[in-house]
Scaffold this motif. Structure first.
Motif, short mmCIF file in Angstrom:
data_model
loop_
_atom_site.label_atom_id
_atom_site.label_comp_id
_atom_site.label_asym_id
_atom_site.label_seq_id
_atom_site.Cartn_x
_atom_site.Cartn_y
_atom_site.Cartn_z
N SER A 1 0.83 -1.19 0.00
CA SER A 1 0.00 0.00 0.00
C SER A 1 0.87 1.25 0.00
O SER A 1 2.05 1.19 0.36
CB SER A 1 -0.93 0.02 1.22
N ALA A 2 0.27 2.35 -0.42
CA ALA A 2 0.96 3.64 -0.37
C ALA A 2 -0.08 4.72 -0.12
O ALA A 2 -1.24 4.61 -0.54
CB ALA A 2 1.70 3.91 -1.67
N THR A 3 0.35 5.75 0.58
CA THR A 3 -0.55 6.86 0.89
C THR A 3 0.07 8.14 0.37
O THR A 3 1.26 8.38 0.55
CB THR A 3 -0.77 6.97 2.42
N ALA A 4 -0.77 8.96 -0.27
CA ALA A 4 -0.27 10.23 -0.81
C ALA A 4 -1.21 11.35 -0.39
O ALA A 4 -2.40 11.14 -0.16
CB ALA A 4 -0.18 10.16 -2.33
N ALA B 1 -0.29 7.82 -5.22
CA ALA B 1 -0.42 6.61 -4.39
C ALA B 1 -0.51 5.36 -5.27
O ALA B 1 0.14 4.34 -4.99
CB ALA B 1 -1.64 6.73 -3.48
N ALA B 2 -1.31 5.43 -6.34
CA ALA B 2 -1.49 4.24 -7.19
C ALA B 2 -0.21 3.91 -7.95
O ALA B 2 0.16 2.73 -8.08
CB ALA B 2 -2.65 4.47 -8.17
N ALA C 1 2.05 17.38 -4.70
CA ALA C 1 1.60 16.08 -4.19
C ALA C 1 2.81 15.26 -3.74
O ALA C 1 3.88 15.35 -4.35
CB ALA C 1 0.86 15.33 -5.29
N ARG C 2 2.63 14.50 -2.68
CA ARG C 2 3.77 13.70 -2.21
C ARG C 2 3.29 12.43 -1.53
O ARG C 2 2.16 12.36 -1.03
CB ARG C 2 4.65 14.51 -1.27
N LEU C 3 4.20 11.47 -1.52
CA LEU C 3 3.95 10.19 -0.87
C LEU C 3 4.18 10.35 0.62
O LEU C 3 5.16 10.98 1.05
CB LEU C 3 4.97 9.20 -1.44
#
Ligand code: 2P0
Length: 350
Positions: free
Chosen positions: A20-23, A133-134, A343-345
């Motif tokens: 998973s990743a969150t941005a 994120a994707a 935008a950033r992770l």
């Protein structure tokens, strides 16, 4: 026509996919507007646009791979998303999966702090955060330019929210193959050193808009006799805007932004049938902006696909402008924004 090319190198899935990743991404407000597409599938606009990314109303999006799932799961503020909004997120994930060569479905959880659908560009922060994120979750190794192109496919204005401060979204080449035109349309930062701006956002109505901007744009391009003249004048506005930003001349920035926005709304009013986002409350706020100017405070208005007004002014004048605007419309909420980050992770799980 599908664009199946890869715009940047794709890492092997074994090495770089994460669970998973969150941005996080912020909305942007256009000073030179994007209004009208020449290619709906690739989200290619007729004109260049230029915006300021805000430091308020962030969207945070987590994308988690769901290997066992048959469908994507999409929630907004904890509530399952259905209909057109869900279709757009799933179509975007399909694009990412196709590029990554990875078929797994995903769980997409978004927390929005901007009133959704109120012409405050929630789709800009939403698809910018989703793109970052994707791309990370599916192992696409994209630089900021490629992320901007990718975010554009979700929502045009999202291409600009990849960057902080001021960003210019290039309409790109109008001729050539789909690959050429796709690659040529992306946003990039525009320097505006010396300018210390604020946008005072007057939310006169936080409800959903009557006509979705996508439909309103299409109708304007297809039926408004004022569309082509506005698109032509917008080219000159962009030249003036870039020069004004270079000189850090807030009055010139504001004058160009205000006329560009009023011109965009004129194209909609002339569409058949007309699209009218401006309400009586909008005009009341516009009157207060005129009074501020008459009394010597530089303040300039811009409006998007909704009745809310964003007032550009010097940071030092922002509280005074907010106070003047707040009193004019009962129930109006006022927010002060400065230039915000790209935008950033936030993290990478897995
Ligand atoms: C803008 N707006 O430049 C303009 C000004 C509204 C008025 O970008 O169809 O949600 O997803 O590409 O980006 C709103 O349009 O439209 C918008 P799609 P988007 O900020």
């Amino acid at each position: 026509m599908r664009s199946e090319h890869r715009t940047t190198p794709v890492r092997s899935r074994e090495r770089s996919t994460v669970t998973s990743a969150t941005a996080v991404a912020h909305p942007n407000i256009a000073l030179i507007k994007y209004w009208g597409k020449r290619d709906e599938h690739l989200v290619l606009p007729w004109t260049d646009s230029l915006s300021m990314t805000l430091d308020i109303f962030p969207t945070t999006t987590r994308v988690r791979l769901a290997p066992e799932a048959e469908h994507d799961e999409v929630t907004l503020d904890g509530v399952p998303v259905a209909g057109e909004a869900r279709r757009r997120v799933v179509a975007f994930l399909e694009l990412v999966r196709e590029r990554a060569g990875l078929p797994q479905r995903a769980v997409v959880e978004t927390e929005n702090t901007v009133p959704t659908g109120a012409g405050l560009a929630s789709s800009a922060s939403g698809f910018a955060a989703l793109a970052v994120a994707a791309a990370s979750t599916y192992g696409l190794d994209l630089d900021a330019t490629a992320l901007s192109r990718l975010a554009r496919r979700g929502s045009g204005s999202a291409s600009r929210s990849i960057f902080g401060g001021f960003a210019l979204w290039h309409a790109g080449r109008h001729t050539g193959t789909a690959t050429d035109t796709d690659l040529s349309s992306y946003a990039e930062p525009v320097p505006a050193g010396g300018l210390d701006p604020a946008l005072v956002i007057a939310v006169v109505d936080a409800g959903p808009k009557a006509v979705p901007s996508r439909e309103a744009m299409r109708r304007t391009v297809e039926t408004s006799p004022l569309y082509r003249p506005w698109a032509a004048s917008s080219k000159d506005d962009l030249v003036g805007m870039r020069e004004a930003l270079r000189r850090a001349d807030l009055d010139a920035v504001g004058e160009v932004a205000e006329r560009n926005a009023l011109g965009m709304h004129a194209t909609m009013l002339a569409a058949r049938p007309a699209v009218r986002y401006l309400s009586a409350a909008t005009l009341t706020v516009l009157d207060s902006v005129l009074r501020l100017r008459r009394d010597g405070t530089p303040a300039y208005a811009t409006m998007d696909a909704g009745p809310n007004v964003k007032v550009l002014c010097r940071r030092a004048d922002a509280e005074r402008v907010a106070e003047a605007v707040r009193g004019t419309v009962p129930g109006c909420s006022v927010h002060i924004a400065g230039p915000g980050p790209g935008a950033r992770l936030l993290n990478e799980g897995g």
